[in-house]
Design an enzyme around this catalytic site. Sequence first.
Site, PDB file in Angstrom:
ATOM      1  N   HIS A  72       3.652  22.228 -25.923  1.00 45.27           N
ATOM      2  CA  HIS A  72       2.194  22.173 -24.902  1.00 45.27           C
ATOM      3  C   HIS A  72       1.860  23.553 -23.755  1.00 45.27           C
ATOM      4  CE1 HIS A  72       2.502  17.765 -25.589  1.00 45.27           C
ATOM      5  NE2 HIS A  72       3.733  18.014 -24.254  1.00 45.27           N
ATOM      6  N   ASP A 224       9.564  21.009 -30.029  1.00 41.20           N
ATOM      7  CA  ASP A 224      10.650  20.395 -29.526  1.00 41.20           C
ATOM      8  C   ASP A 224      11.395  19.000 -29.729  1.00 41.20           C
ATOM      9  OD1 ASP A 224       9.582  19.481 -27.332  1.00 41.20           O
ATOM     10  OD2 ASP A 224      10.982  20.428 -25.946  1.00 41.20           O
TER      11      ASP A 224
END
Length: 470
Positions: A72, A224
Site C-alpha cells: 500500500h 508481503d
Amino acid sequence: MTLVAGVDSSTQSVKIVVCDAETGEVVRSGRAPHPEGTEVSAAAWWTAYQSAASTPGLLDDVEAIAVGGQQHGMVTLDEDGELVRDALLWNDTRSARDARDLVAELGGGQAWADATGTVPLASMTVTKLRWLARAEPESAKRVASVVLPHDYLTWELGGRSFAPVTDRGDASGTCYYDASKGEYRDDLVRLALGRSIELPRVADPAEIVGHTPDGIAIAAGTGDNMAAGLGLGLQSGSAVVSLGTSGTAFTRSATPTHEPSGTVAGFADATGAFLPLVCTLNGARNLVATAEVLGVTLDELARLALSAPAGSGGLVFLPFLEGERTPSLPEATGELVGLTLSSMKPANLARAAIEGVLWSLAYGVDVLRKQTGEISAITLTGGASQSEAVRRIATSVFGLPVVVTEAFESVAVGAARQAAWALTGELPEWRVPVAGRYEPTEADVAAADDLMGRYTEVLRAHFEVPDFSR
C-alpha cells in the site's frame, strides 16, 4: 546447490535470506533496520537493503532474487524518476477522511467491491493519492508515476535498467487495480488524483523482469502478505493467522471476493489466484499491556492464562486498545465485560486477553469463510504464536486444528520461492517448518462456539458493525 534470495522489506527492517532452490533451506541471511515513522523516504529502504546485502558472502552464487514488500505505500516519482516526497506507508492514517470521500463519490462500498474487490480504507494507496491532491497540490502536480515499495526496490535492484514493474498481488492492494480482469482502473486514479499517471507494468507471477548489475535474475516480487502465502504453502480450505504487532487472517481462493463493508480485502495472490484477507490492528501489544497491568512477565501471563478455564469465567475482552480495522472501528477503545466477584481474577484476565486477541482473528476467519467457503484448518504464525498459551488456547477459540510454524522469515522465504519459480519455470514444493500441531477436543469446539457467540453479542451491543450471519 542452486541458490536463490528473497527480500522482506517490511515497515521495521529489511531481511534477506538465501535459500536452496530445491528444498527451501535457508543457508544464510542478513538484515538492516528501517527508519521509524509512517512517512519514510523510499531511498532509505534502498540504503538499508545495500547495508543488509553487504554482509560478506551473502549473495555469492545467488542466481535469482525477488522482493516481498510492505503493501500500500505510496512512492511518488517525477518525470526523471526521482522521488517527489517521502512515501506514505500503510499505517499512515492521515487519509482516513479521503477514504470516506472516495467511497461516497463512487457510490458506496458495493461499487468499490465490484470495481476492485476492496473498499478503500486509509491504508490503501488510492486514498493517499487523494490526500496528496488535497493537501499538497504542488507536489501532486510533479508526480509522473506512482509505484509501491516492492516495485521501487525491484527497480533499484536492476540498476534502473528497466521500467518499474509490479505484480498482480501487490497491485491489488492499491484499490485502482482490478485483479479479476487483470487491468488498472484509470478512472479510479483520476477520481483520486484528478488526472492520469504512469503506473508500473504488471508482470507475470513467474516472470524474470531483469537482472542486477551483477547478473542475478530478478523475479517480479510481490506484496508481503502474498509472499507470506508462498512461504507458508497456503492452500485453499485453510487459513493463515499471523499474530504479531497487528494480526492478519487470509486464505487462498480460486475466485475473487467482493465484500462491500470493507471487512475483507479482496486481494490477488502471487500465483494467479486470490488472497482475501482481514487485518486487525490489535495483536501482541495487548498481551504486553495486560502483563503490565497484572505486574507479571509474559511467561507468567501465559502460566496464569493456562490456569484459567476456557471462557475466562465469563470475562469478555474486546481488544480494541488502538481502535480497530476489522471490524472497521477506528475510534473504538477496548472493553472488559462480565466482571463479577467470581470472574475478577488475575488468571481470568490473563486468559481473556489472549482469547480476545485470538477471537478478533477468529471473527475475521468466520467472515472469510462466508466469502470463500469452508475453512477447516488454521496455520498460526507470527511472533505471538511462539507462546505456548497462545498455541493451546487457539484450539478453543477457533475450534479447528491448528498448525503452529516455527519462527521463520515467511515473507523473505516466500519471495525466494518466487525467485526459484522464475528461475526454473516450476514452483517448488518447500517444507514449512512446523513447531507443533494441536487438535481440538469436543470441549474445545464447544468452547469456541460459546466464545464466538458471547463476543459477537457484546460486539453488536456496543458497536455498529455488519451482521454477517444473514
